[in-house]
Design a protein around this motif. Structure first.
Motif, short mmCIF file in Angstrom:
data_model
loop_
_atom_site.label_atom_id
_atom_site.label_comp_id
_atom_site.label_asym_id
_atom_site.label_seq_id
_atom_site.Cartn_x
_atom_site.Cartn_y
_atom_site.Cartn_z
N PRO A 148 0.81 -1.23 0.00
CA PRO A 148 0.00 0.00 0.00
C PRO A 148 0.84 1.27 0.00
CG PRO A 148 -0.09 -1.11 2.13
CD PRO A 148 0.58 -2.05 1.19
N TYR A 149 2.07 1.20 0.51
CA TYR A 149 2.95 2.38 0.54
C TYR A 149 4.33 1.99 0.01
CZ TYR A 149 -0.65 4.38 3.53
OH TYR A 149 -1.85 4.85 4.03
N PRO A 150 4.58 2.18 -1.28
CA PRO A 150 5.88 1.83 -1.87
C PRO A 150 7.01 2.64 -1.23
CG PRO A 150 4.24 2.22 -3.57
CD PRO A 150 3.65 2.69 -2.29
N PRO A 151 8.25 2.15 -1.31
CA PRO A 151 9.39 2.89 -0.77
C PRO A 151 9.44 4.31 -1.32
CG PRO A 151 10.05 0.68 -1.36
CD PRO A 151 8.65 0.83 -1.87
N VAL B 281 3.15 -12.07 6.60
CA VAL B 281 4.23 -11.26 7.18
C VAL B 281 3.93 -9.81 6.82
CG1 VAL B 281 6.70 -10.79 7.22
CG2 VAL B 281 5.88 -13.15 6.97
N SER B 282 3.90 -8.96 7.85
CA SER B 282 3.56 -7.55 7.66
C SER B 282 4.74 -6.68 8.03
CB SER B 282 2.35 -7.17 8.52
OG SER B 282 1.24 -8.02 8.28
N LYS B 283 5.03 -5.68 7.20
CA LYS B 283 6.08 -4.70 7.47
C LYS B 283 5.41 -3.40 7.89
CE LYS B 283 9.96 -2.23 5.29
NZ LYS B 283 10.71 -2.01 4.02
N PHE B 284 5.72 -2.96 9.10
CA PHE B 284 5.08 -1.77 9.68
C PHE B 284 6.11 -0.66 9.85
CE2 PHE B 284 3.65 0.67 13.46
CZ PHE B 284 2.40 1.08 13.00
N ASP B 285 5.79 0.51 9.33
CA ASP B 285 6.65 1.69 9.44
C ASP B 285 6.31 2.40 10.76
OD1 ASP B 285 7.88 4.18 9.28
OD2 ASP B 285 7.50 4.41 7.13
N ILE B 286 7.18 2.27 11.76
CA ILE B 286 6.93 2.86 13.07
C ILE B 286 6.95 4.39 12.99
CG2 ILE B 286 7.77 3.02 15.46
CD1 ILE B 286 8.97 0.21 15.08
N TRP B 287 7.81 4.95 12.16
CA TRP B 287 7.90 6.40 12.06
C TRP B 287 6.62 7.03 11.54
CZ3 TRP B 287 13.42 7.59 9.70
CH2 TRP B 287 14.40 7.11 10.58
N VAL C 216 1.17 0.21 7.94
CA VAL C 216 1.59 -1.06 7.34
C VAL C 216 1.94 -0.76 5.89
CG1 VAL C 216 0.90 -3.39 6.68
CG2 VAL C 216 0.17 -2.46 8.89
N VAL C 217 3.20 -0.98 5.52
CA VAL C 217 3.65 -0.56 4.19
C VAL C 217 3.76 -1.71 3.20
CG1 VAL C 217 4.84 1.48 5.07
CG2 VAL C 217 6.09 -0.69 4.89
N ALA C 218 3.85 -2.95 3.69
CA ALA C 218 3.93 -4.09 2.77
C ALA C 218 3.53 -5.36 3.52
CB ALA C 218 5.33 -4.24 2.20
N GLU C 219 2.97 -6.31 2.77
CA GLU C 219 2.61 -7.61 3.33
C GLU C 219 2.81 -8.68 2.27
OE1 GLU C 219 -0.67 -7.44 6.68
OE2 GLU C 219 -1.51 -6.66 4.82
N ASP D 82 13.62 -9.88 0.47
CA ASP D 82 14.36 -8.64 0.69
C ASP D 82 13.59 -7.80 1.71
OD1 ASP D 82 12.28 -7.26 -0.60
OD2 ASP D 82 13.43 -6.87 -2.43
N ALA D 83 14.10 -6.62 2.03
CA ALA D 83 13.50 -5.80 3.09
C ALA D 83 12.09 -5.34 2.76
CB ALA D 83 14.40 -4.60 3.37
N ASP D 84 11.73 -5.32 1.47
CA ASP D 84 10.39 -4.90 1.06
C ASP D 84 9.47 -6.08 0.81
OD1 ASP D 84 10.88 -2.08 1.14
OD2 ASP D 84 12.07 -2.30 -0.70
N LEU D 85 9.88 -7.25 1.31
CA LEU D 85 9.08 -8.48 1.25
C LEU D 85 8.89 -8.99 -0.18
CD1 LEU D 85 6.47 -7.85 4.09
CD2 LEU D 85 8.65 -9.07 4.19
N ARG D 86 9.91 -8.82 -1.00
CA ARG D 86 9.94 -9.47 -2.31
C ARG D 86 10.71 -10.77 -2.16
NH1 ARG D 86 11.06 -4.06 -3.47
NH2 ARG D 86 9.47 -3.01 -4.73
N LEU D 87 10.11 -11.85 -2.62
CA LEU D 87 10.72 -13.17 -2.44
C LEU D 87 12.04 -13.29 -3.19
CD1 LEU D 87 10.38 -16.04 -1.25
CD2 LEU D 87 9.27 -16.68 -3.43
#
Length: 519
Positions: free
Chosen positions: A116-119, A191-197, A201-204, A237-242
């Protein structure tokens, strides 16, 4: 007489009439559940309904959820739509193995990814309430009662954000080295990546169908996910790309295992992986300069010779004489202490890749919550036992047991901090003492205090703030609470309401790998 016979006939007919037929559970699922829980019970908007994902859901609770729904979710109540027998049939069916066995391929993983929120789409600075807080004294709290996550400001002891999580988060969240992102793994593979700043939730991605836990590499570039179903290690990778899938097979390929855990071994630039069903430990290096692996030769048929497997992102195997299922690592990650399902302990040297000694551990040690500290110039490790009412303390120099500390009951979590003279242990596996935390003096190895705020309510899982000034403990009830306690006096400072808070994680302690918390 005719009237009497007619009445009797009606009674006989009523008595002989068959009970209303119960529709087969698969048909009930297709009609009422598939739209949310997906084809093959693999999950969709709702969680997966597979026995592997529902292993902690008691049957009576499954029946209650179908009948009454689940508050604060989109799960409706079916008590007025389905009969009691139909609800019972559905509860039995979702807790039985799926046929055919579910599969989750590389293509499925890639297709599941959400971003939902690309780098670059969010500010590269801390926003809102997060900007006012010490970024390294934030706490992430997992609330299992209604599947939410809270962010706490550790200095103000206040909740600054709360958001819904995936169903049944499992294993501790893992942070990137800069403290900006945290990764969560759910029991059914998300697996969910959450941007604390930015509190987003930026990627799953769905890494598997039944996931145990995740690990983030010390350089923040890789995320590894250990899966029970299918039995594999997924590396992203860090953006949850396999990047890669590693199947849980032995070298011969004639046996396979579920992967029970993955840990980051920062000093080694590698992941350490536990296998549930094979007597092996894996080490997967994320160092591009890693030496080739010579224990798993791959044959080059064109050249007619054997070549070594590259050391980067491939498993280096340590063969064992029994399956080990729970682990504690020394601070330098040279040694791993493992326990078998029968409770036997072994020490494995990861450099020489073999077991070097056995340990005297009673009951069923929970080494995953083990902590270490210095005592009389020697570093020791302490572990709870899931079956025995004691804490075992072992000298990490000669591996002998220096003490067994009696407790009120079998415990699960043990926590401390470098700046605290005390270690805290629960007795949450005890039916009578689960409401009491015990405080152990780390030098005398004696219980010096007991804290019991709410008789009858489970009280467990301690986490210190970054300075060791206070700690937070959980009342693990649906209408539970987070209790802030003074680390010196053990007195309650404050409490916040929370829905079955099962874990709290301080950014500084986790990122700096505090000796007082699990890794």
């Amino acid at each position: 007489m005719k009237t009497l016979l007619t009445g009797l006939a009606l009674v006989v007919l009523a008595w002989a009439a068959p009970a209303a037929a119960v529709a087969p559970a698969p048909e009930l699922y297709t009609q009422h559940c598939l739209s949310c829980h997906g084809a093959g019970r693999l999950g969709g908007m709702g969680p997966a309904l597979l026995p592997e994902s529902l292993e902690r859901l008691k049957r009576k609770d499954a029946v209650a959820t179908i009948r009454d729904g689940r508050a604060a979710t989109q799960m409706p109540a079916f008590g007025t739509v389905l009969s009691a027998d139909e609800i019972e049939a559905l509860a039995d069916w979702i807790q039985s193995p799926a046929s055919p066995a579910p599969a989750w391929s590389e293509a499925d993983i890639r297709a599941s990814r959400l971003e939902p929120y690309p780098p670059g789409s969010l500010p590269d600075s801390r926003q809102g309430e997060v900007a006012k807080a010490d970024p390294m004294n934030l706490f992430i709290v997992v609330e299992a009662g209604d599947h939410h996550v809270s962010v706490l400001d550790g200095d103000r002891m206040e909740r600054i954000f709360r958001f819904p999580s995936r169903y049944a988060l499992h294993g501790g969240p893992k942070f990137t080295p800069d403290g900006r992102y945290v990764y969560f793994a759910s029991r059914d593979g998300w697996v969910s990546k959450f941007d604390i700043w930015n509190l987003k939730v930026v990627a799953e991605v769905r890494a598997g169908l039944n996931t145990r836990n995740t690990a983030v590499s010390s350089d923040g570039r890789y995320v590894a996910v250990a899966n029970y179903l299918p039995g594999n290690l997924a590396i992203f990778d860090a953006d949850l790309r396999l990047i890669k899938l590693i199947d849980g097979r032995n070298l011969k390929g004639d046996a396979r295992s579920r992967l029970s855990a993955v840990y980051d071994a920062a000093p080694r630039k590698s992941f350490i992986i536990g296998l549930k069903d094979l007597p092996e430990i894996w080490e997967v290096s994320y160092d591009p300069a890693a030496q080739p692996i010579h224990d798993g030769y791959v044959h080059d048929y064109k050249m007619g010779e054997a070549i070594a497997t590259p050391g980067f992102l491939n498993p280096r195997r340590t063969q064992l004489d029994e399956v080990l299922d729970d682990f504690f690592f020394t601070q330098d990650y040279t040694h791993v202490v493992g326990a078998s399902r029968e409770g036997r302990g072994q020490v494995i040297n990861l450099d020489v890749r073999q077991a070097i000694t056995r340990l005297d551990l009673p009951g069923m040690p929970h080494l995953g919550s083990g902590i270490s500290w210095l005592r009389d110039g020697h570093r020791v490790v302490a572990s709870t036992n899931l079956k025995d009412a004691r804490v075992s303390v072992i000298d990490l120099q000669d591996w002998r047991t220096v003490a067994t500390i009696p407790t009120l009951g079998p415990g699960f979590f043990l926590r401390s901090h470098e700046n605290s003279p005390y270690a805290w242990v629960d007795s949450m596996m005890s039916p009578t003492a689960r409401d009491t935390l015990q405080v152990i003096d780390k030098q005398t190895l004696e219980v010096v205090a007991r804290v019991r705020p709410e008789p009858g309510k489970t009280f467990a899982h301690v986490e210190f703030d970054r300075h060791g000034r206070y700690l937070i403990a959980s009342l693990m009830e649906k209408d539970g609470a987070l209790l802030f306690l003074d680390a010196r006096t053990f007195q309650e400072i404050k409490r916040l309401p929370a829905s079955k808070p099962i874990g709290k994680y301080n950014l500084y302690n986790k990122i700096q790998r505090s000796e007082g918390t699990s890794h």
